[in-house]
Scaffold this motif. Structure first.
Motif, short mmCIF file in Angstrom:
data_model
loop_
_atom_site.label_atom_id
_atom_site.label_comp_id
_atom_site.label_asym_id
_atom_site.label_seq_id
_atom_site.Cartn_x
_atom_site.Cartn_y
_atom_site.Cartn_z
N THR A 13 13.06 9.19 4.02
CA THR A 13 13.73 9.25 2.73
C THR A 13 12.90 8.48 1.71
OG1 THR A 13 14.99 7.23 3.19
CG2 THR A 13 15.97 9.33 3.87
N LYS A 14 13.48 8.27 0.53
CA LYS A 14 12.80 7.51 -0.52
C LYS A 14 12.43 6.11 -0.03
CE LYS A 14 15.38 5.75 -3.70
NZ LYS A 14 16.27 5.60 -4.87
N VAL A 15 13.33 5.47 0.68
CA VAL A 15 13.08 4.12 1.19
C VAL A 15 11.92 4.13 2.20
CG1 VAL A 15 14.03 2.17 2.48
CG2 VAL A 15 15.45 3.40 0.82
N GLY A 16 11.95 5.10 3.10
CA GLY A 16 10.89 5.21 4.08
C GLY A 16 9.54 5.49 3.44
N ALA A 17 9.56 6.30 2.38
CA ALA A 17 8.32 6.61 1.68
C ALA A 17 7.72 5.36 1.05
CB ALA A 17 8.57 7.66 0.60
N GLY A 18 8.60 4.49 0.55
CA GLY A 18 8.11 3.23 -0.03
C GLY A 18 7.43 2.37 1.02
N ALA A 23 1.55 0.98 3.75
CA ALA A 23 0.57 1.11 4.84
C ALA A 23 -0.67 1.85 4.38
CB ALA A 23 1.20 1.83 6.02
N LEU A 24 -0.54 2.58 3.26
CA LEU A 24 -1.70 3.29 2.72
C LEU A 24 -2.49 2.42 1.76
CD1 LEU A 24 0.05 6.69 1.92
CD2 LEU A 24 -1.63 6.29 3.72
N ALA A 25 -1.91 1.30 1.37
CA ALA A 25 -2.57 0.41 0.42
C ALA A 25 -3.80 -0.24 1.04
CB ALA A 25 -1.60 -0.67 -0.06
N THR A 26 -4.63 -0.84 0.21
CA THR A 26 -5.81 -1.51 0.73
C THR A 26 -5.57 -3.01 0.81
OG1 THR A 26 -6.70 -1.73 -1.51
CG2 THR A 26 -7.38 0.19 -0.24
N GLU A 27 -6.21 -3.60 1.77
CA GLU A 27 -6.11 -5.05 1.96
C GLU A 27 -7.51 -5.56 2.26
OE1 GLU A 27 -4.23 -7.28 5.52
OE2 GLU A 27 -2.65 -7.08 4.01
N ASP A 28 -8.03 -6.41 1.40
CA ASP A 28 -9.40 -6.92 1.54
C ASP A 28 -10.41 -5.79 1.60
OD1 ASP A 28 -8.43 -9.55 1.60
OD2 ASP A 28 -8.14 -9.44 3.78
N GLY A 29 -10.12 -4.73 0.82
CA GLY A 29 -11.06 -3.62 0.73
C GLY A 29 -10.95 -2.59 1.84
N THR A 30 -10.04 -2.79 2.80
CA THR A 30 -9.90 -1.85 3.91
C THR A 30 -8.49 -1.30 3.96
OG1 THR A 30 -11.52 -3.09 5.20
CG2 THR A 30 -10.14 -1.54 6.39
N ALA A 31 -8.35 0.00 4.03
CA ALA A 31 -7.03 0.62 4.11
C ALA A 31 -6.39 0.29 5.46
CB ALA A 31 -7.15 2.13 3.95
N LEU A 32 -5.12 -0.09 5.44
CA LEU A 32 -4.43 -0.42 6.67
C LEU A 32 -4.33 0.79 7.59
CD1 LEU A 32 -1.55 -2.65 5.26
CD2 LEU A 32 -3.77 -3.35 6.15
N GLY A 50 10.02 8.40 -4.46
CA GLY A 50 9.30 8.12 -3.22
C GLY A 50 7.89 8.66 -3.26
N ILE A 51 7.72 9.87 -3.81
CA ILE A 51 6.39 10.48 -3.89
C ILE A 51 5.51 9.71 -4.86
CG2 ILE A 51 5.15 12.53 -4.69
CD1 ILE A 51 7.45 14.17 -3.46
N THR A 52 6.08 9.27 -5.96
CA THR A 52 5.32 8.46 -6.92
C THR A 52 4.85 7.17 -6.28
OG1 THR A 52 6.53 9.38 -8.80
CG2 THR A 52 5.41 7.28 -9.15
#
Length: 220
Positions: A13-18, A23-32, A50-52
């Motif tokens: 759902t919207k919450v799960g998409a958030g 998890a798709l974000a980057t951390e120290d230059g590396t995608a999780l 959620g898609i946004t």
């Protein structure tokens, strides 16, 4: 190594998409989820919000990038995104157009109507710098909205900093009439490399192309 992530039929759902977006974000230059290339989320009621959220964690097209986007991360590995029947709405459609690394995007069957096409059309002016395949069929958009989107893609009187990569556009399942056919003819002249799949016009329409001249990719 995870290459493809699939979750369909109302598992997210919207919450799960958030949560997925972080998890798709980057951390120290590396995608999780650095190995993920395909994300298939069709048949989930994610909604535009959620898609946004997901799209804002993907690398953005430079001209549409917001000042705070880097704070969210810039995943550039994801190239295929499938969001059919996810209730994406106009906001979700517009958000996907701002992604700068996606090469294949499916938004079939979202029933977003003309509003979605009108919201996204300015973001497709002159084509797209990354997308190769775009499926926006089955969305019940009216002819004027379809024509407007095609005219935007056809635009050449702009100073784009990119060469459009768009090669396949699917618009079947939306309203097609004489004005759309005229816009398609102009698009074919301006962007001959772009194939457009759409519903074939009814043979009894006075403006309809002959079977021989009709777009061979048209949906039946």
């Amino acid at each position: 190594m995870l290459w493809t992530y699939y979750s369909g039929f109302d598992q997210i759902t919207k919450v799960g998409a958030g949560k997925l977006s972080t998890a798709l974000a980057t951390e120290d230059g590396t995608a999780l989820m650095s190995s993920l290339r395909e994300l298939r989320l069709s048949d989930n009621d994610i909604g535009g919000e959620g898609i946004t959220s997901i799209c804002r964690h993907l690398v953005q097209v430079p001209q549409w990038k917001r000042i705070d986007d880097d704070k969210l991360g810039s995943n550039s590995t994801l190239s295929i995104l499938e969001l059919c029947k996810t209730n994406c709405g106009a906001d979700g459609f517009a958000a996907t157009m701002k992604c700068g690394a996606l090469t294949k995007l499916r938004l079939f069957g979202n029933r977003m109507g003309s509003a979605g096409f009108l919201a996204a059309a300015p973001l497709l002016r002159g084509g797209h710098p990354a997308l190769v395949e775009l499926d926006i069929g089955g969305n019940d958009a009216k002819e004027d909205a379809i024509e407007n989107l095609l005219r935007e893609i056809s635009a050449t009187d702009i100073d784009n900093a990119f060469d459009s990569t768009l090669r396949i556009l699917e618009i079947g399942g939306n309203e097609v009439g004489e004005n759309v056919e005229l816009a398609l003819k102009h698009l074919k002249v301006v962007r001959p490399e772009l194939d457009v799949a759409r519903d074939k016009p009814k043979s009894n329409e006075p403006w309809a192309e002959s079977e021989q001249d009709a777009n061979t990719l048209g949906r039946k």
